[in-house]
Structure formats: C-alpha cells, structure tokens
Motif scaffolding. Sequence first.
Motif, PDB file in Angstrom:
ATOM      1  N   ILE A  97      45.049  46.209  30.419  1.00 44.77           N
ATOM      2  CA  ILE A  97      45.046  47.389  31.293  1.00 44.77           C
ATOM      3  C   ILE A  97      46.448  47.996  31.364  1.00 44.77           C
ATOM      4  CG2 ILE A  97      44.659  48.169  33.680  1.00 44.77           C
ATOM      5  CD1 ILE A  97      42.373  45.985  33.753  1.00 44.77           C
ATOM      6  N   LEU A  98      47.462  47.151  31.279  1.00 41.61           N
ATOM      7  CA  LEU A  98      48.835  47.671  31.308  1.00 41.61           C
ATOM      8  C   LEU A  98      49.189  48.458  30.031  1.00 41.61           C
ATOM      9  CD1 LEU A  98      50.853  44.817  33.093  1.00 41.61           C
ATOM     10  CD2 LEU A  98      50.150  47.016  34.049  1.00 41.61           C
ATOM     11  N   THR A  99      48.327  48.376  29.025  1.00 39.57           N
ATOM     12  CA  THR A  99      48.544  49.229  27.838  1.00 39.57           C
ATOM     13  C   THR A  99      47.776  50.551  27.958  1.00 39.57           C
ATOM     14  OG1 THR A  99      46.644  48.406  26.581  1.00 39.57           O
ATOM     15  CG2 THR A  99      48.705  47.182  26.344  1.00 39.57           C
ATOM     16  N   MET A 100      46.993  50.687  29.008  1.00 37.94           N
ATOM     17  CA  MET A 100      46.157  51.896  29.161  1.00 37.94           C
ATOM     18  C   MET A 100      46.856  53.013  29.932  1.00 37.94           C
ATOM     19  SD  MET A 100      42.462  50.193  30.140  1.00 37.94           S
ATOM     20  CE  MET A 100      41.635  49.003  29.077  1.00 37.94           C
ATOM     21  N   GLY A 101      48.054  52.745  30.430  1.00 36.16           N
ATOM     22  CA  GLY A 101      48.769  53.782  31.170  1.00 36.16           C
ATOM     23  C   GLY A 101      49.571  53.253  32.351  1.00 36.16           C
ATOM     24  N   PRO A 102      48.906  52.591  33.285  1.00 36.66           N
ATOM     25  CA  PRO A 102      49.631  52.150  34.492  1.00 36.66           C
ATOM     26  C   PRO A 102      50.739  51.158  34.160  1.00 36.66           C
ATOM     27  CG  PRO A 102      47.257  51.880  34.765  1.00 36.66           C
ATOM     28  CD  PRO A 102      47.497  52.193  33.320  1.00 36.66           C
ATOM     29  N   LYS A 103      51.849  51.267  34.867  1.00 34.53           N
ATOM     30  CA  LYS A 103      52.946  50.313  34.667  1.00 34.53           C
ATOM     31  C   LYS A 103      52.768  49.098  35.584  1.00 34.53           C
ATOM     32  CE  LYS A 103      55.902  53.811  35.158  1.00 34.53           C
ATOM     33  NZ  LYS A 103      55.050  54.956  34.793  1.00 34.53           N
ATOM     34  N   TYR A 104      51.977  49.308  36.615  1.00 37.63           N
ATOM     35  CA  TYR A 104      51.701  48.228  37.569  1.00 37.63           C
ATOM     36  C   TYR A 104      50.191  48.132  37.757  1.00 37.63           C
ATOM     37  CZ  TYR A 104      56.628  48.802  38.905  1.00 37.63           C
ATOM     38  OH  TYR A 104      57.996  48.883  38.906  1.00 37.63           O
ATOM     39  N   LEU A 105      49.697  46.901  37.835  1.00 35.35           N
ATOM     40  CA  LEU A 105      48.272  46.699  38.100  1.00 35.35           C
ATOM     41  C   LEU A 105      48.130  45.753  39.283  1.00 35.35           C
ATOM     42  CD1 LEU A 105      45.197  46.837  37.349  1.00 35.35           C
ATOM     43  CD2 LEU A 105      45.614  44.798  35.936  1.00 35.35           C
ATOM     44  N   ILE A 106      47.333  46.161  40.266  1.00 39.79           N
ATOM     45  CA  ILE A 106      47.034  45.270  41.389  1.00 39.79           C
ATOM     46  C   ILE A 106      45.566  44.872  41.299  1.00 39.79           C
ATOM     47  CG2 ILE A 106      46.855  45.066  43.903  1.00 39.79           C
ATOM     48  CD1 ILE A 106      49.135  47.131  44.085  1.00 39.79           C
ATOM     49  N   ILE A 107      45.328  43.580  41.200  1.00 39.86           N
ATOM     50  CA  ILE A 107      43.947  43.086  41.202  1.00 39.86           C
ATOM     51  C   ILE A 107      43.658  42.490  42.573  1.00 39.86           C
ATOM     52  CG2 ILE A 107      42.289  41.482  40.169  1.00 39.86           C
ATOM     53  CD1 ILE A 107      43.718  41.778  37.511  1.00 39.86           C
ATOM     54  N   LYS A 108      42.705  43.128  43.266  1.00 39.89           N
ATOM     55  CA  LYS A 108      42.335  42.688  44.616  1.00 39.89           C
ATOM     56  C   LYS A 108      41.250  41.626  44.513  1.00 39.89           C
ATOM     57  CE  LYS A 108      41.243  46.962  45.188  1.00 39.89           C
ATOM     58  NZ  LYS A 108      40.625  48.195  45.703  1.00 39.89           N
ATOM     59  N   LYS A 109      41.440  40.506  45.232  1.00 36.22           N
ATOM     60  CA  LYS A 109      40.474  39.412  45.154  1.00 36.22           C
ATOM     61  C   LYS A 109      39.852  39.080  46.513  1.00 36.22           C
ATOM     62  CE  LYS A 109      43.183  36.376  43.223  1.00 36.22           C
ATOM     63  NZ  LYS A 109      43.419  35.038  42.656  1.00 36.22           N
ATOM     64  N   GLY A 110      39.808  40.088  47.391  1.00 38.54           N
ATOM     65  CA  GLY A 110      39.172  39.865  48.691  1.00 38.54           C
ATOM     66  C   GLY A 110      39.804  38.723  49.456  1.00 38.54           C
ATOM     67  N   GLU A 111      38.981  37.767  49.882  1.00 39.51           N
ATOM     68  CA  GLU A 111      39.490  36.651  50.695  1.00 39.51           C
ATOM     69  C   GLU A 111      40.465  35.756  49.931  1.00 39.51           C
ATOM     70  OE1 GLU A 111      37.139  33.323  51.816  1.00 39.51           O
ATOM     71  OE2 GLU A 111      35.833  33.417  50.086  1.00 39.51           O
ATOM     72  N   HIS A 112      40.604  35.999  48.615  1.00 40.42           N
ATOM     73  CA  HIS A 112      41.525  35.176  47.828  1.00 40.42           C
ATOM     74  C   HIS A 112      42.866  35.865  47.581  1.00 40.42           C
ATOM     75  CE1 HIS A 112      38.231  32.491  47.275  1.00 40.42           C
ATOM     76  NE2 HIS A 112      37.520  33.381  46.631  1.00 40.42           N
ATOM     77  N   GLY A 113      43.083  37.026  48.201  1.00 39.60           N
ATOM     78  CA  GLY A 113      44.379  37.666  48.061  1.00 39.60           C
ATOM     79  C   GLY A 113      44.415  38.701  46.954  1.00 39.60           C
ATOM     80  N   ALA A 114      45.590  38.905  46.395  1.00 39.56           N
ATOM     81  CA  ALA A 114      45.757  39.934  45.369  1.00 39.56           C
ATOM     82  C   ALA A 114      46.810  39.501  44.366  1.00 39.56           C
ATOM     83  CB  ALA A 114      46.176  41.255  46.014  1.00 39.56           C
TER      84      ALA A 114
END
Lengths: 304, 304
Positions: free
Chosen positions: A193-210
Amino acid sequence: MSLLVIGTVAFDAIETPFGKTDKIVGGAATYASLAAAYFYDKVKIVAVVGDDFPQSEIKDLNNHHINTEGLQIKAGEKSFFWSGKYHNDMNSRDTLITELNVLADFDPIIPSSYQDCEYLMLGNLTPQVQQTVIKRLTNRPKLIVMDTMNFWMDIALNDLLETIKMVDVLTINDAEARQLSGEYSLVKAARKILTMGPKYLIIKKGEHGALLFHEDKIFSAPALPLAEVFDPTGAGDTFAGGFIGYMAKVGTVNFNNMKNAIILGSALASFCVEKFGTEKIKNLTKEEIAARVDEFVHLSKFEI
Amino acid sequence: MSLLVIGTVAFDAIETPFGKTDKIVGGAATYASLAAAYFYDKVKIVAVVGDDFPQSEIKDLNNHHINTEGLQIKAGEKSFFWSGKYHNDMNSRDTLITELNVLADFDPIIPSSYQDCEYLMLGNLTPQVQQTVIKRLTNRPKLIVMDTMNFWMDIALNDLLETIKMVDVLTINDAEARQLSGEYSLVKAARKILTMGPKYLIIKKGEHGALLFHEDKIFSAPALPLAEVFDPTGAGDTFAGGFIGYMAKVGTVNFNNMKNAIILGSALASFCVEKFGTEKIKNLTKEEIAARVDEFVHLSKFEI
C-alpha cells in the motif's frame, strides 16, 4: 490556516449486543470534526444534509467552534441514513439499510473562505468526491489524510486507487488492508500500500489498537481495554479526526508526531465507544482527555 | 533452585496456509523448556514419550542444558501425536488428529532431584495432571504459571477450576478468557478470572499481542508485526517458557518484572512462528534475542 473535514453528516440507527438506537445523528464528518476540534480551533466542514437535519445539531457543531459554512442544506431532500448491526466481536457488522438521499449527487462545494486549508481530512465517502475536494483546493494542503472502507474497494476500486495516489496518510482497518493489497500479512500489505501513493499507512485494529507504517518503520499503538463498549460507530472517524487535529496543532509532519497523534486519536475513540452516537464525544473536558492519555502511557510502558 | 516445566513432548503434523509438515517434534514442554533455557540454566522437565521418540531429540534438549531426568520413556508405546490445520487468520485452527498414546495414563513422577523447584511451568495438559504435580512438590514453588486451553474447559471444567485455584499466573487466549468467564469484554473477563485463584492473568492475542492483568492494573504488550508467519504451533508455549524463564532469572515476582517477562516471551514467540516446529527456537543467539527485544522497544515507544 485551517483544518478541513469532508465526509457525511447523517443519521444512523445502530444495534449492538448491548442495545439499540432510533435514528441518531452520526456521519464521518460529524465525528471527525468534533474530535479534531478538541486540539485545533479552526476546523471547517464540507458536507451535505437534507432539511430533515435538526438546526440544533448544526448549532452544536458551531458551539464546538466548527465552521459549517460548507455544510449544504438541500431543501425538500433527506439526509443520508445508515443502519447497521454489530456482531459480538464488535469489529464486524452488517449493514441493514443504506439510504443515500442527498449523498447520491453530492457536489462538494468549497467556500472561498476555506481555501486557507492546510490540513485536509477526507472522511469516508465516495472516492470520486474525495478526489474532487483535493482538486478544488487552490493550494495542495500540507497534510492529506484519507479514510475509506471495503465498500469502495468493492464498487469503486479504480477511483479509490486514483484518490489514494494523492494523499499522505491512509487509514483503513486490517481486513481492508488485506483486501486492498491482496496480502494476508499486514507487514506485506503495508509494504504494497505504501507503493500506491500514501507515505504513511495507519491500520486500525479496533480493540487491538492500531499500526502506523512509514518507510521501514512501524509503530504499534495499544487500544485501551474497556469494560463496556456500547457502540463502535464513529470510532474510526473520531480516531481520524483526533489524529489530524493533533497534527494540525503540532504543525510538523513526521513519524514521531504521528505516533502521538495516534495515541490522541485512540484516546478520543476510546471515549466514543462508551456511549451511543456522538453523546460522549460531544462532552469531553481537557482534563478527561489528559487522564485518558495518561492511561495509554501507563498501559504500554515498560523499561527493559 | 530450579525451574520445572511439565507438559507434552510429542509429535505434531501441521498444515498452515503457507505449507505442511510430516510428523515433527513438538509439545508444550519442548517449546517451553527450550524458551526458558535462554534465560535460566536450571530448567528441568517432567513429561512422557514412547520409544518411537528419537534419542537425538532428547540429546538436543540436554545440549540446551535442559534436565530430562523426569522424561519417562515408555517401552512399546507411542508418543502423543497431534495434527492440526490453521485457518487463514492463523489464530484459529482445526484439530485433525489427536492420538493420546502414552498421554492416556500419564503419571507425572517427580524425581527427588527436582524438589528444589522454585518456578513451576504447568504447560498445557490435563488439569488433573497439572494439579498432581503441584501436590507432589514438597515445597510450594515461589511462582506457578499455568497454561491451558478451551479443550479442557469443554471436557474437564471442574478439574480446571480446581487447578486454577492453586496457581499464580494463568495464560490463556482471548477466546478462552471469554469462554472461562462468560464475559465478552476482556476487562470484565479478567476481573472474574482474577477471583478464581490466579493473581495474574495473561491473555494472549496472537498477532495482536498480549494483555497482563493484576489487581486494577493492565499492561498491553505489542506483537511484532511479521512479514512471514509460517506456523503458530508452539508460540504460546514458547511465550510461556520465555516468560517464566525470565521471571526465574530476575527472581522477584512483581508486575513490572512480569511486563518485561511478557516482552521477552513475546520476542521468543515471534521467532518461533518464523519456521515450522522448533527449528527456529532451537537455534537462537543471545544477540538475535537482544536485537528482537530492541525491536519491541521501538515498536511501542512514544513520548507524549
């Protein structure tokens, strides 16, 4: 200088294992702007509602110093309405009703007074509309954060990929990261995904954080374990709003500031889920937020 | 002074989305003792195998300074055999084959040289057998850590509850914490389980890390996001072994030391899953472990 939030301002009807609501006010832009306004006082929104939307709710946003000049009110039309039911795990849900109404032909008009936008939060919405907003800003904002969801990956993937190219930070959940990348491992998914444009990626995992990914760096943020989670609706939007609000406050875009922004966003999201709708997120004090952030610090701190 | 590990020493045949093995050496006591031995040099095991178990594998344990005097070898019998297939999420699995063999009537005999046990790791096994070990120790160990699983909650709940009463630390996964407590919220689940005997509860969440509960305190440990997870088998046992091995090394039982023990256990578990079976966990250097712990520190550190 301002922080522009685009997204839905809408009605939700929600069912969780712990209760059920009638139509209440929701929408990505509602949650995100309320959250951002705790950290930054020049929050402006672009959104559309029907004339069924209560004026009192708009005043409520203004009372939080949120500029609603860009909130279009369509006479004789109805606001967007979503109804959903959460599963026991509170991470997955079924959509019961989606009535696009005013959203069907939403043209995001940017008031000229909004052209000072430095921070842009693209709340979850048609990727085409998100892209239009970027194009209508005379100057490219310093930081563009985009939230999206699996729904757009299913029905508007090409538009989504086009829009993703134009943003700095993408926020999605773990299942969406897997869907978008075709990779099961989140590390591999993030790399793609970091090759698709965004320089930063945040993956949200609900009760497990991010998880925050940038170049070869990873930051893992905890979620506060809560005794009561009444309603996860808006938690992701609240998180994103708190995130960009804090970034606007500190004013420097880098990995370390983003780590803190994630903690602040998570702290606000942890309040959001404690009550249905926007009730909790509308009525926080600075002291409550500071105490909650302190809990996050103690929660994950170790000295080895 | 010594650290006693009881559990299975056995054969596994494993299928994951990434590959498949024939019968390879596994078992809770194998993984846990190998992990503990990285931190503490007086690790002893009590377990049972058949005469089909390779002598070379026992020598391998001894080469890791693991005392196998308490490893019974039953002539004419076969070792415990488990075969399982992991789902895509790698957190859930189906058991394909369980052949109890020597485990069916396992009587855990404690050699008299083992009576100096100060740290007791009750690896996943029949709760009745776990309890017998506690009773056969002349002096109550300073720290008893018990691992268990949903299987025993299904078929031997009363024995399990009796055994839980006698231990200091219980390690289970999130689904098991929910099953044991009847509470969906992990905070409520933990509160209930902490009234059942253990003073500390560790809830393992696989790729989402682990939570430590003690009185009103919570510690959230991250998991290292990995590009490749080949095989989760033994990760929980490795975690538990690393945990108690570190506790034995530092010698003082308190919340702060347990936080570090969880990080160390997680670091070892993160190696475990990188290859099938015990291959990776058998061949680590102190430098590799230190570098991995450093990754955990950077992964979750923020300064707000």
